[in-house]
Design a protein around this motif. Structure first.
Motif, PDB file in Angstrom:
ATOM      1  N   THR A  30       0.809  -1.230   0.000  1.00 15.73           N
ATOM      2  CA  THR A  30       0.000   0.000   0.000  1.00 15.73           C
ATOM      3  C   THR A  30       0.837   1.273   0.000  1.00 15.73           C
ATOM      4  OG1 THR A  30      -0.122   0.115   2.418  1.00 15.73           O
ATOM      5  CG2 THR A  30      -1.830  -1.186   1.286  1.00 15.73           C
ATOM      6  N   ASN A  31       2.163   1.131  -0.019  1.00 13.94           N
ATOM      7  CA  ASN A  31       2.995   2.327   0.150  1.00 13.94           C
ATOM      8  C   ASN A  31       4.212   2.279  -0.759  1.00 13.94           C
ATOM      9  OD1 ASN A  31       4.399   4.558   1.048  1.00 13.94           O
ATOM     10  ND2 ASN A  31       4.527   3.915   3.195  1.00 13.94           N
ATOM     11  N   ALA A  32       3.995   2.609  -2.027  1.00 16.43           N
ATOM     12  CA  ALA A  32       5.105   2.704  -2.977  1.00 16.43           C
ATOM     13  C   ALA A  32       5.104   4.091  -3.605  1.00 16.43           C
ATOM     14  CB  ALA A  32       4.951   1.641  -4.064  1.00 16.43           C
ATOM     15  N   TYR A  33       6.243   4.476  -4.122  1.00 14.21           N
ATOM     16  CA  TYR A  33       6.367   5.764  -4.810  1.00 14.21           C
ATOM     17  C   TYR A  33       7.050   5.582  -6.156  1.00 14.21           C
ATOM     18  CZ  TYR A  33       4.828   8.774  -1.011  1.00 14.21           C
ATOM     19  OH  TYR A  33       4.065   9.414  -0.078  1.00 14.21           O
ATOM     20  N   ILE A  34       6.647   6.427  -7.071  1.00 14.86           N
ATOM     21  CA  ILE A  34       7.289   6.523  -8.377  1.00 14.86           C
ATOM     22  C   ILE A  34       8.130   7.799  -8.387  1.00 14.86           C
ATOM     23  CG2 ILE A  34       6.860   6.919 -10.846  1.00 14.86           C
ATOM     24  CD1 ILE A  34       6.053   4.142 -10.033  1.00 14.86           C
ATOM     25  N   SER A  66      13.609   3.058 -10.301  1.00 19.04           N
ATOM     26  CA  SER A  66      13.009   2.887 -11.627  1.00 19.04           C
ATOM     27  C   SER A  66      11.817   1.946 -11.544  1.00 19.04           C
ATOM     28  CB  SER A  66      14.043   2.319 -12.604  1.00 19.04           C
ATOM     29  OG  SER A  66      14.310   0.963 -12.293  1.00 19.04           O
ATOM     30  N   VAL A  67      10.902   2.107 -12.467  1.00 16.29           N
ATOM     31  CA  VAL A  67       9.739   1.218 -12.504  1.00 16.29           C
ATOM     32  C   VAL A  67      10.192  -0.229 -12.677  1.00 16.29           C
ATOM     33  CG1 VAL A  67       7.714   0.579 -13.873  1.00 16.29           C
ATOM     34  CG2 VAL A  67       8.121   2.975 -13.287  1.00 16.29           C
ATOM     35  N   ASP A  68      11.196  -0.430 -13.512  1.00 13.15           N
ATOM     36  CA  ASP A  68      11.692  -1.801 -13.727  1.00 13.15           C
ATOM     37  C   ASP A  68      12.194  -2.411 -12.416  1.00 13.15           C
ATOM     38  OD1 ASP A  68      11.071  -1.714 -16.367  1.00 13.15           O
ATOM     39  OD2 ASP A  68      13.123  -1.337 -17.072  1.00 13.15           O
ATOM     40  N   ALA A  69      12.912  -1.609 -11.632  1.00 13.55           N
ATOM     41  CA  ALA A  69      13.446  -2.125 -10.363  1.00 13.55           C
ATOM     42  C   ALA A  69      12.319  -2.427  -9.382  1.00 13.55           C
ATOM     43  CB  ALA A  69      14.424  -1.129  -9.762  1.00 13.55           C
ATOM     44  N   ASN A 119      11.437  -6.252  -7.879  1.00  9.37           N
ATOM     45  CA  ASN A 119      11.260  -6.597  -6.461  1.00  9.37           C
ATOM     46  C   ASN A 119       9.896  -7.242  -6.230  1.00  9.37           C
ATOM     47  OD1 ASN A 119      13.499  -6.140  -4.854  1.00  9.37           O
ATOM     48  ND2 ASN A 119      13.109  -3.955  -4.639  1.00  9.37           N
ATOM     49  N   TYR A 120       8.875  -6.645  -6.807  1.00  8.07           N
ATOM     50  CA  TYR A 120       7.530  -7.183  -6.599  1.00  8.07           C
ATOM     51  C   TYR A 120       7.412  -8.601  -7.158  1.00  8.07           C
ATOM     52  CZ  TYR A 120       6.054  -2.597  -5.006  1.00  8.07           C
ATOM     53  OH  TYR A 120       5.923  -1.433  -4.287  1.00  8.07           O
ATOM     54  N   SER A 121       8.003  -8.814  -8.304  1.00  7.21           N
ATOM     55  CA  SER A 121       7.963 -10.147  -8.896  1.00  7.21           C
ATOM     56  C   SER A 121       8.693 -11.148  -7.998  1.00  7.21           C
ATOM     57  CB  SER A 121       8.618 -10.097 -10.290  1.00  7.21           C
ATOM     58  OG  SER A 121       8.736 -11.393 -10.807  1.00  7.21           O
ATOM     59  N   HIS A 122       9.844 -10.732  -7.497  1.00  6.99           N
ATOM     60  CA  HIS A 122      10.658 -11.622  -6.659  1.00  6.99           C
ATOM     61  C   HIS A 122       9.922 -12.011  -5.376  1.00  6.99           C
ATOM     62  CE1 HIS A 122      14.339 -13.418  -5.083  1.00  6.99           C
ATOM     63  NE2 HIS A 122      14.106 -12.785  -3.942  1.00  6.99           N
ATOM     64  N   PHE A 123       9.222 -11.057  -4.786  1.00  9.31           N
ATOM     65  CA  PHE A 123       8.589 -11.307  -3.487  1.00  9.31           C
ATOM     66  C   PHE A 123       7.095 -11.640  -3.596  1.00  9.31           C
ATOM     67  CE2 PHE A 123      12.380  -8.896  -2.245  1.00  9.31           C
ATOM     68  CZ  PHE A 123      12.872  -9.738  -1.258  1.00  9.31           C
ATOM     69  N   GLY A 124       6.592 -11.720  -4.798  1.00  9.82           N
ATOM     70  CA  GLY A 124       5.210 -12.154  -4.966  1.00  9.82           C
ATOM     71  C   GLY A 124       4.165 -11.095  -4.692  1.00  9.82           C
ATOM     72  N   VAL A 125       4.571  -9.840  -4.764  1.00  7.33           N
ATOM     73  CA  VAL A 125       3.594  -8.758  -4.580  1.00  7.33           C
ATOM     74  C   VAL A 125       2.759  -8.632  -5.857  1.00  7.33           C
ATOM     75  CG1 VAL A 125       3.304  -6.281  -4.201  1.00  7.33           C
ATOM     76  CG2 VAL A 125       5.072  -7.547  -2.959  1.00  7.33           C
ATOM     77  N   GLU A 126       1.435  -8.587  -5.677  1.00  4.53           N
ATOM     78  CA  GLU A 126       0.554  -8.596  -6.843  1.00  4.53           C
ATOM     79  C   GLU A 126      -0.005  -7.220  -7.192  1.00  4.53           C
ATOM     80  OE1 GLU A 126      -1.148 -11.954  -4.503  1.00  4.53           O
ATOM     81  OE2 GLU A 126      -1.936 -12.503  -6.465  1.00  4.53           O
ATOM     82  N   PRO A 145      10.564   3.210  -3.143  1.00  8.40           N
ATOM     83  CA  PRO A 145      11.998   2.910  -3.085  1.00  8.40           C
ATOM     84  C   PRO A 145      12.771   3.711  -2.036  1.00  8.40           C
ATOM     85  CG  PRO A 145      11.600   4.484  -4.834  1.00  8.40           C
ATOM     86  CD  PRO A 145      10.260   4.182  -4.222  1.00  8.40           C
ATOM     87  N   PHE A 146      12.080   4.498  -1.195  1.00  9.24           N
ATOM     88  CA  PHE A 146      12.822   5.267  -0.180  1.00  9.24           C
ATOM     89  C   PHE A 146      13.467   4.314   0.829  1.00  9.24           C
ATOM     90  CE2 PHE A 146      13.787   8.008   3.322  1.00  9.24           C
ATOM     91  CZ  PHE A 146      13.920   9.285   2.808  1.00  9.24           C
ATOM     92  N   PHE A 147      12.686   3.334   1.271  1.00  9.04           N
ATOM     93  CA  PHE A 147      13.224   2.294   2.160  1.00  9.04           C
ATOM     94  C   PHE A 147      13.545   1.050   1.330  1.00  9.04           C
ATOM     95  CE2 PHE A 147      10.951   3.471   6.452  1.00  9.04           C
ATOM     96  CZ  PHE A 147      11.785   4.573   6.576  1.00  9.04           C
ATOM     97  N   TYR A 148      14.475   0.271   1.831  1.00  7.58           N
ATOM     98  CA  TYR A 148      14.691  -1.047   1.239  1.00  7.58           C
ATOM     99  C   TYR A 148      13.385  -1.836   1.336  1.00  7.58           C
ATOM    100  CZ  TYR A 148      19.789  -0.249   1.432  1.00  7.58           C
ATOM    101  OH  TYR A 148      21.070   0.232   1.249  1.00  7.58           O
ATOM    102  N   PHE A 149      12.953  -2.412   0.231  1.00  7.18           N
ATOM    103  CA  PHE A 149      11.686  -3.145   0.221  1.00  7.18           C
ATOM    104  C   PHE A 149      11.693  -4.267   1.258  1.00  7.18           C
ATOM    105  CE2 PHE A 149       9.067  -6.682  -1.160  1.00  7.18           C
ATOM    106  CZ  PHE A 149       7.837  -6.055  -1.216  1.00  7.18           C
TER     107      PHE A 149
END
Lengths: 255, 261
Positions: free
Chosen positions: A5-9, A21-24, A28-35, A221-225
């Motif tokens: 619920t808390n991401a920034y572009i 970056s959006v790719d990064a 991360n989301y793909s790696h950790f299963g965030v949908e 991306p301000f904090f490490y995911f």
């Protein structure tokens, strides 16, 4: 569904964030299963052309095929004709929520314009995210020391707004003790865990905040995911509690 | 990956010091943290009296005795009570099980009293951890900044000095300590701000960066994320998580007959 619920572009102006970056973000989301990830815009804090900020946010979020990134537009009720920014969020961009930064936009929570905005959001069933803190106050640029949002007037401001769904983001840096109790008692306010600190923090805070009002938020991306991911592991949570915090609670707000 | 946590406290829980550490270890086990370095007592005093220093160290000794395979004690000293501090150094480190020194905010570290503490610590092969923070909101009267620690370190090139919190404002802290090779960066206790560890590794080399959590005030998760989430190599993560601290503590552990592993 796993929802951040808390991401920034975008980029934070005082530091180059490695995963901005959006790719990064998507990697991360793909790696950790965030949908799904509810994304705001760093530009929204500083730019007065909010319509352009929100259009860019929508464009950035649309770059992924699976609609993982969901734009949460900026609305600044101190700007002239802010109602048009709100209308575009609802009608042109079909957003599910908006993100507010009262401290960066220079208004207090007893401001009538703020209350009007909340009423508009509630009537359109938009989730409202209010960010109380962006940065540790001790670490700020000397020429840009921004106080945390004072949430003292918030319970009164939202008291008679039916249907409002409000999440405070990054709240635990400055919102503590009785202030949390007061907001929990309204039954309209949730909290994300990005700034929740302390050993086994979720385990501890659930005695004060019902689990159904806690949301996974990374502040990436301000904090490490990984910070919020590891907090889930750090607390002894039941499967039901884990599912609720990871996305069930957020999903319910959109129902 | 092995994890040695160089920055832990026993405040924030109820119970005896041993029980408090036991609760921390339950969570540490969940997170894969192998060793905890603990210092200061069950409550914090920014300007402890001599008696309070002795009491705090007694509590840590009690915890170490209960968990000798999982916990290292670091002795809490204050330059404002030099005579007591030097005596505590003898009691807890020279003649006791503790292996390093913690200095907090009672007095700035760039003083002759701290020179005396560092001199004796170095003779004992014990690293010295100095809290540092540079706050734009204003420091406590005796609170040191990384630049203060740099001046101390220049006078003690043979000492092993740890810059607590990497100066708090870590971008300035890293810059300050970069030229001083016997100064190490503690990652613990600040927010998990992305880029912190990458800058530390780039400017200091991974060999000078140490993992610390600052539990229980901080979360293991938020602090481990600084290493796990950083764009650095697995070899660098291994160094930061455990190997560096192990290397710094090896001389004193060997003196005490403790197998390092």
């Amino acid at each position: 569904m796993f929802i951040d619920t808390n991401a920034y572009i975008g980029q934070w102006p005082f530091r180059t964030l490695p995963d901005a970056s959006v790719d990064a973000l998507l990697a991360n989301y793909s790696h950790f299963g965030v949908e799904r990830a509810w994304a705001g815009s760093f530009d929204g804090l500083f730019h007065k052309d909010v319509a352009a900020v929100n259009a860019r946010l929508v464009e950035a979020c649309a770059t992924n095929d699976n609609y993982i990134l969901q734009p949460f537009g900026t609305v600044n009720p101190t700007l002239p004709n802010w109602e048009e920014d709100f209308r575009r969020c609802v009608e042109d961009h079909a957003m599910q929520g908006i993100r507010l930064h009262p401290n960066y936009h220079g208004y207090l929570l007893d401001d009538d314009r703020f209350k009007a905005l909340l009423q508009a959001a509630a009537s359109h069933k938009l989730v409202v995210q209010l960010v109380t803190t962006m940065e540790d106050e001790r670490m700020m640029h000397p020429l840009m020391q921004v106080p945390h949002v004072d949430v003292t007037p918030l319970a009164d401001a939202i008291g008679d707004i039916d249907g409002l769904q409000l999440i405070l983001l990054n709240a635990f840096r400055a919102v503590r003790g009785k202030a949390i109790d007061t907001l929990v008692a309204t039954e309209k306010v949730g909290f994300d865990i990005a700034w929740l600190e302390g050993i086994a923090g979720i385990e501890r805070v659930r005695s004060q905040i019902p689990v159904e009002r806690l949301h996974f938020g990374s502040y990436t991306p301000f904090f490490y995911f990984q910070s919020s991911m590891l907090k889930l592991k750090e607390s002894d949570l039941s499967t039901e509690e884990l599912n609720a915090i990871q996305g069930g609670n957020a999903e319910a707000l959109l129902a | 990956m092995e994890i040695w946590d160089g920055h832990c406290h026993i405040s924030g829980f109820s119970g005896t010091p041993a029980e408090r550490v036991g609760k921390s270890l339950e969570v540490a086990d969940r997170m894969g943290v192998d060793k905890l370095c603990i210092y200061m007592g069950t409550s914090f005093q920014t300007e402890p009296t001599a008696a309070q220093l002795i009491e705090a160290n007694g509590q840590v000794l009690e915890a170490v005795a209960a968990w000798p395979d999982r916990v290292f004690g670091w002795v809490y000293l204050s330059p404002a009570h030099l005579e007591t501090s030097l005596a505590e150094l003898e009691r807890c480190v020279a003649n006791g099980p503790m292996v390093a020194i913690k200095l907090w905010v009672a007095q700035n570290c760039d003083t002759p009293e701290v020179d005396a503490i560092v001199k004796r610590s170095t003779e004992l092969k014990a690293p010295v951890f100095q809290h540092t923070w540079r706050k734009i909101t204003g420091n406590l009267p005796g609170e040191s900044m990384a630049v203060d620690l740099v001046r101390l370190a220049r006078r003690h090139p043979d000492a092993t000095l740890i810059c607590g919190h990497t100066g708090g404002d870590w971008e300035q802290g890293i810059r300050a300590i970069q030229p001083i090779k016997n100064l190490y960066a503690d990652l613990g206790g600040g927010d998990p701000t992305a880029g912190f560890t990458e800058m530390a590794v780039r400017e200091l080399g991974a060999e000078r960066v140490l993992f610390g959590s600052d539990i229980p005030g901080r979360s293991f998760g938020s602090q481990i994320a600084k290493v796990e989430g950083a764009r650095i190599t697995e070899a660098e993560k291994t160094l930061i998580f455990a190997q560096n601290l192990k290397r710094l503590l090896t001389p004193i552990l060997e003196l005490k007959g403790v197998a390092v592993g």
